[in-house]
Scaffold this motif. Structure first.
Motif, mmCIF file in Angstrom:
data_model
loop_
_atom_site.group_PDB
_atom_site.id
_atom_site.type_symbol
_atom_site.label_atom_id
_atom_site.label_comp_id
_atom_site.label_asym_id
_atom_site.label_seq_id
_atom_site.Cartn_x
_atom_site.Cartn_y
_atom_site.Cartn_z
ATOM 1 N N LEU A 1 1.699 -1.345 -7.194
ATOM 2 C CA LEU A 1 1.352 -0.919 -5.839
ATOM 3 C C LEU A 1 -0.148 -0.657 -5.723
ATOM 4 N N ARG A 2 -0.642 -0.695 -4.503
ATOM 5 C CA ARG A 2 -2.049 -0.378 -4.207
ATOM 6 C C ARG A 2 -2.092 1.046 -3.646
ATOM 7 N N VAL A 3 -3.021 1.850 -4.145
ATOM 8 C CA VAL A 3 -2.964 3.295 -3.901
ATOM 9 C C VAL A 3 -4.159 3.798 -3.113
ATOM 10 N N VAL A 4 -3.844 4.602 -2.087
ATOM 11 C CA VAL A 4 -4.821 5.461 -1.427
ATOM 12 C C VAL A 4 -4.474 6.888 -1.819
ATOM 13 N N ALA A 5 -5.441 7.605 -2.369
ATOM 14 C CA ALA A 5 -5.219 8.983 -2.801
ATOM 15 C C ALA A 5 -5.872 9.949 -1.827
ATOM 16 N N VAL A 6 -5.182 11.063 -1.541
ATOM 17 C CA VAL A 6 -5.706 12.066 -0.612
ATOM 18 C C VAL A 6 -5.669 13.438 -1.267
ATOM 19 N N ASP A 7 -6.827 14.076 -1.334
ATOM 20 C CA ASP A 7 -6.944 15.451 -1.834
ATOM 21 C C ASP A 7 -8.320 15.937 -1.411
ATOM 22 N N THR A 8 -8.891 16.882 -2.119
ATOM 23 C CA THR A 8 -10.228 17.343 -1.757
ATOM 24 C C THR A 8 -11.059 17.601 -3.003
ATOM 25 N N GLY A 9 -12.371 17.342 -2.899
ATOM 26 C CA GLY A 9 -13.296 17.631 -3.989
ATOM 27 C C GLY A 9 -13.626 16.415 -4.838
ATOM 28 N N TRP B 1 0.836 -1.196 0.000
ATOM 29 C CA TRP B 1 0.000 0.000 0.000
ATOM 30 C C TRP B 1 0.878 1.256 0.000
ATOM 31 N N VAL B 2 0.490 2.238 -0.817
ATOM 32 C CA VAL B 2 1.153 3.535 -0.810
ATOM 33 C C VAL B 2 0.083 4.624 -0.804
ATOM 34 N N ALA B 3 0.277 5.626 0.019
ATOM 35 C CA ALA B 3 -0.643 6.773 0.062
ATOM 36 C C ALA B 3 -0.010 7.933 -0.684
ATOM 37 N N ILE B 4 -0.770 8.510 -1.598
ATOM 38 C CA ILE B 4 -0.315 9.671 -2.356
ATOM 39 C C ILE B 4 -1.081 10.888 -1.852
ATOM 40 N N PHE B 5 -0.365 11.844 -1.284
ATOM 41 C CA PHE B 5 -0.991 13.063 -0.772
ATOM 42 C C PHE B 5 -0.839 14.175 -1.812
ATOM 43 N N GLY B 6 -1.967 14.654 -2.339
ATOM 44 C CA GLY B 6 -1.975 15.676 -3.375
ATOM 45 C C GLY B 6 -2.087 15.026 -4.743
ATOM 46 N N ASP C 1 -12.945 13.888 5.627
ATOM 47 C CA ASP C 1 -12.624 12.575 6.176
ATOM 48 C C ASP C 1 -11.580 12.672 7.284
ATOM 49 N N ASP C 2 -11.579 11.664 8.137
ATOM 50 C CA ASP C 2 -10.532 11.531 9.155
ATOM 51 C C ASP C 2 -9.391 10.753 8.499
ATOM 52 N N ILE C 3 -8.463 11.472 7.909
ATOM 53 C CA ILE C 3 -7.466 10.872 7.024
ATOM 54 C C ILE C 3 -6.685 9.756 7.704
ATOM 55 N N VAL C 4 -6.114 10.045 8.840
ATOM 56 C CA VAL C 4 -5.237 9.074 9.491
ATOM 57 C C VAL C 4 -6.020 7.837 9.917
ATOM 58 N N ALA C 5 -7.131 8.040 10.614
ATOM 59 C CA ALA C 5 -7.923 6.907 11.096
ATOM 60 C C ALA C 5 -8.461 6.075 9.938
ATOM 61 N N ASP C 6 -8.935 6.748 8.896
ATOM 62 C CA ASP C 6 -9.527 6.023 7.762
ATOM 63 C C ASP C 6 -8.484 5.203 7.007
ATOM 64 N N ILE C 7 -7.307 5.772 6.787
ATOM 65 C CA ILE C 7 -6.276 5.028 6.052
ATOM 66 C C ILE C 7 -5.792 3.837 6.865
ATOM 67 N N ILE C 8 -5.617 4.024 8.157
ATOM 68 C CA ILE C 8 -5.160 2.919 8.995
ATOM 69 C C ILE C 8 -6.206 1.809 9.054
ATOM 70 N N SER C 9 -7.483 2.201 9.089
ATOM 71 C CA SER C 9 -8.536 1.180 9.142
ATOM 72 C C SER C 9 -8.637 0.401 7.839
ATOM 73 N N LYS C 10 -8.342 1.039 6.728
ATOM 74 C CA LYS C 10 -8.462 0.387 5.420
ATOM 75 C C LYS C 10 -7.230 -0.428 5.057
ATOM 76 N N ALA D 1 -6.622 4.377 -8.300
ATOM 77 C CA ALA D 1 -6.584 4.355 -6.836
ATOM 78 C C ALA D 1 -7.720 3.493 -6.307
ATOM 79 N N GLU D 2 -7.472 2.740 -5.232
ATOM 80 C CA GLU D 2 -8.514 1.903 -4.632
ATOM 81 C C GLU D 2 -9.370 2.698 -3.658
#
Length: 336
Positions: A189-197, A167-172, A218-227, A209-210
């Protein structure tokens, strides 16, 4: 020749008619067909960073075009070759960084469109040893953003040492991030994407992105850790202090937080958690010539494609204004 020139910091660029560059024996002259526009160009023209460029300056470090003149000492490049002139315009070639495959850390490097004139012009002189050839079948406009945005995100993912299936998180998910998502998918890689809109949501999910999380709702930290139980690596292209901290907090034990964006604030590092969890926090700056060849190959094989809006060099001040307002999706490429 026609060129966009910064004569003073914080002023508009002027389209001027100036002399065509004369090349030295180790150089080539490139007829520029397209040049990507990067936020670094804006910083250069504003004199934002501690090491300021010398004015007058022709910005641009994503220039691509055709070789029209070859210096007498050059043997591996010929007229008619299609090449790009990246941020790493040249390096010394003999320091510990150059000799160990880390030439982008060379303390004697020159940078296109910053310490030397770049690609916002009809012609650009380049150090023949540091240009990279554009693969066959890849047009100039599609190639241009790869010479900074592409290689920067590709190298950051290499630095992360994430393996296929991780898993990799891409911020922006902007000019850099939308390429990072694609390179990550192409690398398995499996992707979590973080942005807005919703627009960014649709973009990130369409690129593979999955999960997409909105930092405004969203609660970014809690949500990514839970997923994901914490990502194996994060790549932060955002320029906010909050984004940088979140990119650290979502990494699992033994993972890496790779920093790419350049926010104006400092980010405090939780030393206790860093040590206890064995987390690595690393910076990643553009890439080497080899990295660039690899990142171009992904695009040539159809695995990655920059989202591009094509404009003219004469539009550069309007482009900079939109960039300052955050109104650009993907990358802008000026045709010359």
């Amino acid at each position: 020749m026609k060129a966009a020139v910064a004569n003073t910091f914080d002023s508009i660029l002027k389209i001027e008619d100036i002399a065509k560059p004369k090349i030295e024996p180790h150089q080539i002259l490139v007829k520029i067909h397209a040049c990507g526009v990067c936020h670094t160009d804006l910083h250069a023209c504003h004199g934002d960073w501690p090491v300021k460029p010398t004015l007058p300056l022709i910005p641009g470090h994503e220039g691509v075009g055709e070789v029209v003149e070859v210096g007498s000492a050059v043997t591996h490049i010929k007229n008619g070759d299609r090449v790009g002139i990246p941020w790493l315009y040249s390096a010394c070639g003999h320091c510990e960084y150059c000799l160990s495959g880390r030439e982008s850390l060379c303390l004697s490097q020159e940078n296109a469109g910053y310490s030397v004139n770049g690609g916002y012009a009809e012609y650009c002189a380049a150090h023949a040893d540091y240009v990279v050839k554009v693969p066959e079948g890849l047009n100039y406009v599609d190639a241009a953003p790869l010479f900074c945005a592409g290689v920067t995100t590709y190298k950051a993912l290499k630095v992360s040492e994430a393996k296929p299936g991780d898993w990799v998180a891409i911020f922006g998910i902007g000019g850099l991030g939308h390429l990072a998502v694609q390179y990550a998918i192409a690398m398995g890689l499996r992707v979590v994407a973080v942005d807005t809109g919703n627009a960014k949501r649709e973009l990130a999910m369409s690129l593979g992105a999955e999960y997409y999380l909105d930092f405004k709702t969203d609660d970014i930290v809690a949500d990514i850790i839970s997923k994901t139980s914490g990502v194996h690596a994060s790549v932060c292209t955002a320029v906010s202090k909050v984004g940088f901290r979140q990119s650290y907090d979502v990494v699992r034990r033994g993972g890496k937080c790779v920093l790419v964006g350049l926010p104006p604030e400092d980010m405090p590092l939780p030393i206790f958690n860093t040590v206890l969890n064995g987390v690595s926090v690393v910076g990643s700056i553009v890439g080497t010539r080899k990295d660039l060849e690899e990142c171009l190959e992904f695009v040539a094989r159809g695995k990655v494609k920059a989202i591009i809006e094509e404009k003219k060099l004469e539009d550069i001040n309007e482009i900079f204004a939109d960039m300052e307002k955050g109104e650009i999706t993907g990358r802008i490429v000026v045709s010359i």
